[in-house]
Scaffold this motif. Sequence first.
Motif, PDB file in Angstrom:
ATOM      1  N   MET A  50      49.761  -8.692  22.016  1.00 27.36           N
ATOM      2  CA  MET A  50      49.658 -10.388  21.364  1.00 27.36           C
ATOM      3  C   MET A  50      49.962 -11.174  22.520  1.00 27.36           C
ATOM      4  SD  MET A  50      51.441  -9.457  17.792  1.00 27.36           S
ATOM      5  CE  MET A  50      51.675  -9.089  16.417  1.00 27.36           C
ATOM      6  N   VAL A  51      51.194 -10.811  23.951  1.00 32.08           N
ATOM      7  CA  VAL A  51      51.108 -11.622  24.824  1.00 32.08           C
ATOM      8  C   VAL A  51      49.372 -11.706  25.364  1.00 32.08           C
ATOM      9  CG1 VAL A  51      52.242 -11.972  27.213  1.00 32.08           C
ATOM     10  CG2 VAL A  51      53.406 -11.348  25.121  1.00 32.08           C
ATOM     11  N   GLY A  52      48.686 -10.362  25.170  1.00 31.35           N
ATOM     12  CA  GLY A  52      48.001 -10.566  26.290  1.00 31.35           C
ATOM     13  C   GLY A  52      46.884 -11.676  25.537  1.00 31.35           C
ATOM     14  N   PHE A  53      46.934 -11.412  24.624  1.00 32.48           N
ATOM     15  CA  PHE A  53      46.001 -12.415  23.396  1.00 32.48           C
ATOM     16  C   PHE A  53      46.370 -13.669  23.813  1.00 32.48           C
ATOM     17  CE2 PHE A  53      43.588  -9.802  20.296  1.00 32.48           C
ATOM     18  CZ  PHE A  53      43.337  -8.798  21.354  1.00 32.48           C
ATOM     19  N   GLY A  54      46.912 -13.884  24.528  1.00 36.17           N
ATOM     20  CA  GLY A  54      47.731 -15.279  24.386  1.00 36.17           C
ATOM     21  C   GLY A  54      48.453 -15.610  22.905  1.00 36.17           C
ATOM     22  N   LEU A  55      49.413 -14.776  22.721  1.00 34.81           N
ATOM     23  CA  LEU A  55      50.434 -15.709  21.717  1.00 34.81           C
ATOM     24  C   LEU A  55      51.806 -15.385  21.852  1.00 34.81           C
ATOM     25  CD1 LEU A  55      48.958 -13.666  19.079  1.00 34.81           C
ATOM     26  CD2 LEU A  55      47.884 -15.678  19.610  1.00 34.81           C
ATOM     27  N   LYS A  56      52.366 -16.290  21.428  1.00 38.37           N
ATOM     28  CA  LYS A  56      54.061 -15.971  21.641  1.00 38.37           C
ATOM     29  C   LYS A  56      54.744 -15.043  20.821  1.00 38.37           C
ATOM     30  CE  LYS A  56      58.064 -18.993  20.957  1.00 38.37           C
ATOM     31  NZ  LYS A  56      58.835 -20.745  20.541  1.00 38.37           N
ATOM     32  N   VAL A  57      55.360 -14.624  20.980  1.00 39.81           N
ATOM     33  CA  VAL A  57      55.934 -12.986  20.478  1.00 39.81           C
ATOM     34  C   VAL A  57      57.191 -13.164  20.303  1.00 39.81           C
ATOM     35  CG1 VAL A  57      55.987 -10.651  20.648  1.00 39.81           C
ATOM     36  CG2 VAL A  57      54.196 -11.667  21.560  1.00 39.81           C
ATOM     37  N   THR A  58      58.002 -12.445  19.357  1.00 42.54           N
ATOM     38  CA  THR A  58      58.983 -12.842  18.907  1.00 42.54           C
ATOM     39  C   THR A  58      59.648 -11.349  17.500  1.00 42.54           C
ATOM     40  OG1 THR A  58      58.519 -14.205  16.559  1.00 42.54           O
ATOM     41  CG2 THR A  58      59.407 -15.559  18.543  1.00 42.54           C
ATOM     42  N   THR A  59      60.737 -10.654  17.506  1.00 45.61           N
ATOM     43  CA  THR A  59      60.964 -10.350  16.542  1.00 45.61           C
ATOM     44  C   THR A  59      62.042 -10.978  15.551  1.00 45.61           C
ATOM     45  OG1 THR A  59      62.174  -9.456  18.272  1.00 45.61           O
ATOM     46  CG2 THR A  59      60.105  -8.017  18.137  1.00 45.61           C
ATOM     47  N   ASP A  60      62.324 -10.219  14.720  1.00 41.21           N
ATOM     48  CA  ASP A  60      62.761 -10.014  14.152  1.00 41.21           C
ATOM     49  C   ASP A  60      64.575  -9.137  13.787  1.00 41.21           C
ATOM     50  OD1 ASP A  60      62.795  -8.580  11.883  1.00 41.21           O
ATOM     51  OD2 ASP A  60      61.601 -10.253  10.685  1.00 41.21           O
ATOM     52  N   LYS A  61      65.283  -8.792  13.374  1.00 37.09           N
ATOM     53  CA  LYS A  61      66.258  -8.048  13.261  1.00 37.09           C
ATOM     54  C   LYS A  61      65.661  -6.700  12.784  1.00 37.09           C
ATOM     55  CE  LYS A  61      69.022  -8.650   8.387  1.00 37.09           C
ATOM     56  NZ  LYS A  61      70.221  -7.907   7.837  1.00 37.09           N
ATOM     57  N   VAL A  62      64.331  -6.544  11.490  1.00 35.83           N
ATOM     58  CA  VAL A  62      64.643  -5.232  11.052  1.00 35.83           C
ATOM     59  C   VAL A  62      63.335  -4.715  11.768  1.00 35.83           C
ATOM     60  CG1 VAL A  62      65.055  -6.116   9.050  1.00 35.83           C
ATOM     61  CG2 VAL A  62      62.936  -6.230   9.186  1.00 35.83           C
ATOM     62  N   GLY A  63      63.058  -5.613  12.922  1.00 39.03           N
ATOM     63  CA  GLY A  63      61.375  -4.912  13.546  1.00 39.03           C
ATOM     64  C   GLY A  63      59.922  -5.679  13.498  1.00 39.03           C
ATOM     65  N   ASN A  64      60.191  -6.753  12.220  1.00 41.96           N
ATOM     66  CA  ASN A  64      58.653  -7.169  12.466  1.00 41.96           C
ATOM     67  C   ASN A  64      58.604  -7.809  13.554  1.00 41.96           C
ATOM     68  OD1 ASN A  64      58.573  -6.332   9.030  1.00 41.96           O
ATOM     69  ND2 ASN A  64      60.140  -8.039   8.541  1.00 41.96           N
ATOM     70  N   VAL A  65      57.488  -7.958  13.965  1.00 37.94           N
ATOM     71  CA  VAL A  65      56.791  -8.812  15.751  1.00 37.94           C
ATOM     72  C   VAL A  65      55.598  -9.168  15.002  1.00 37.94           C
ATOM     73  CG1 VAL A  65      55.437  -7.836  17.454  1.00 37.94           C
ATOM     74  CG2 VAL A  65      56.695  -6.543  16.433  1.00 37.94           C
ATOM     75  N   TYR A  66      56.244 -10.554  15.310  1.00 35.98           N
ATOM     76  CA  TYR A  66      55.518 -11.825  15.214  1.00 35.98           C
ATOM     77  C   TYR A  66      54.160 -12.050  16.544  1.00 35.98           C
ATOM     78  CZ  TYR A  66      57.763 -12.884  10.625  1.00 35.98           C
ATOM     79  OH  TYR A  66      58.763 -12.423   9.561  1.00 35.98           O
ATOM     80  N   GLY A  67      53.195 -12.872  16.198  1.00 34.94           N
ATOM     81  CA  GLY A  67      52.566 -13.491  17.767  1.00 34.94           C
ATOM     82  C   GLY A  67      52.409 -14.656  16.617  1.00 34.94           C
ATOM     83  N   ARG A  68      52.219 -15.861  17.689  1.00 30.21           N
ATOM     84  CA  ARG A  68      52.074 -17.430  16.997  1.00 30.21           C
ATOM     85  C   ARG A  68      51.166 -18.118  17.994  1.00 30.21           C
ATOM     86  NH1 ARG A  68      56.878 -21.348  14.958  1.00 30.21           N
ATOM     87  NH2 ARG A  68      57.516 -19.840  13.095  1.00 30.21           N
TER      88      ARG A  68
END
Length: 413
Positions: A50-68
């Motif tokens: 996701m970082v390589g795709f130019g997205l801002k990466v975050t996670t939450d406490k259960v381990g969901n991964v987001y690319g914004r």
Amino acid sequence: MNDSRVQASTQKLLELLEELGAYTASGPGVTRLLYTKEWRQAQIFLQQKMVGFGLKVTTDKVGNVYGRLCGRSPEEMVILTGSHIDTVVNGGKYDGAYGIAAAMVALQDLQMNYGQPKRTLEVVSFCEEEGSRFPIAYWGSGHVTERYDGSEAATCKDADGISLQAAMEEFSFLQGVTEGNGARNDIGAFVELHIEQGIILEKTDTQIGVVQGIVGQRRYMVKVSGAANHAGTTPMLMRQDALASAVEMLYVLEGAAKLAGEPLVATSGKLEVHPNTPNVIPGEVLFTLDIRHIEEDDLECFCAKLFSRYYEITAERGVTLEVTPVLHTLPAPMDTKLSTALENICRQQGKTYRTMVSGAGHDAQLFAPRCPTAMIFVPSRSGISHSPEEYTSPKQLAAGLEVLTAMLYELAY
């Protein structure tokens, strides 16, 4: 998109799916259970991609991964798309993973071709949906939609007695910004792309399924307790045989489901017999129930009648019954405006499509009561899923990607 762009995007999608499929436990197909080494490696891989795709990466406490992909109007609600990273045991490489990989490629293509969107676009890799390791499903999307608050983790245990909380702590990888307990109130729409896991699209030679709704689902763990005793010295009329009682209950299940007719389906997929010895009358049996219907009232009525008959059987046979609800999801209609938009996109792209109901549960059903939600299906060869034989052709995968990309363009640009 022109042919060269489609080919390039399809190739990126196929490469992502192959790379994701490599994160698996030993054995045939793909086995990537929640909070295992393979699961953790796959989520970290996606973060890096996701970082390589130019997205801002975050996670939450259960381990969901987001690319914004941040929009020009941050006050606008987020357009979320994606699916789940976990699999069943010895599953395929498309279930869940396809929706994540396609969403990543779609966001990258949109950014490259149209620049920054007006509304923020976000791809999500939900930590879990299947319920394959722990007796709980939709752990990822359930936190986002406030189905769960996290307290369930302390008492929920896998077959080895490991608690969900302990497993989560052992394989935590919270890198980057962590977003609270996972609950979200900034999502304006959710779109999920998925393989059909059925045979309708292939049998009708249709490229795209526009999902109108997802069936409601009830799952139960049923325990039948009798008396273990010697197989040779206990007369037939003096037995409290837990297995014979359970078998009668499962026979009743099949007959009742056939009598109810479509679209109701009922399944028992797991059976445990104790002490499981050839010359001992079984004293305890555990079995699962999975019952689905698109109408909640019909589902409720079927379950009530079924358990009423089960208690009659226990009285007749001198055994006891314990029924534990494991999952209760309501039927989830998709948003009519979004579904109509998908149909229009298919017509504009010259793709064949049909409206349909999903007999399988999906993360989308948790979002449907909270925000406009849409779901797109592509064919599954021979209708096979949850199996190493799961397959969708590159051409079919590309068709779904094109429809998803156009849908996200309409919503965000």
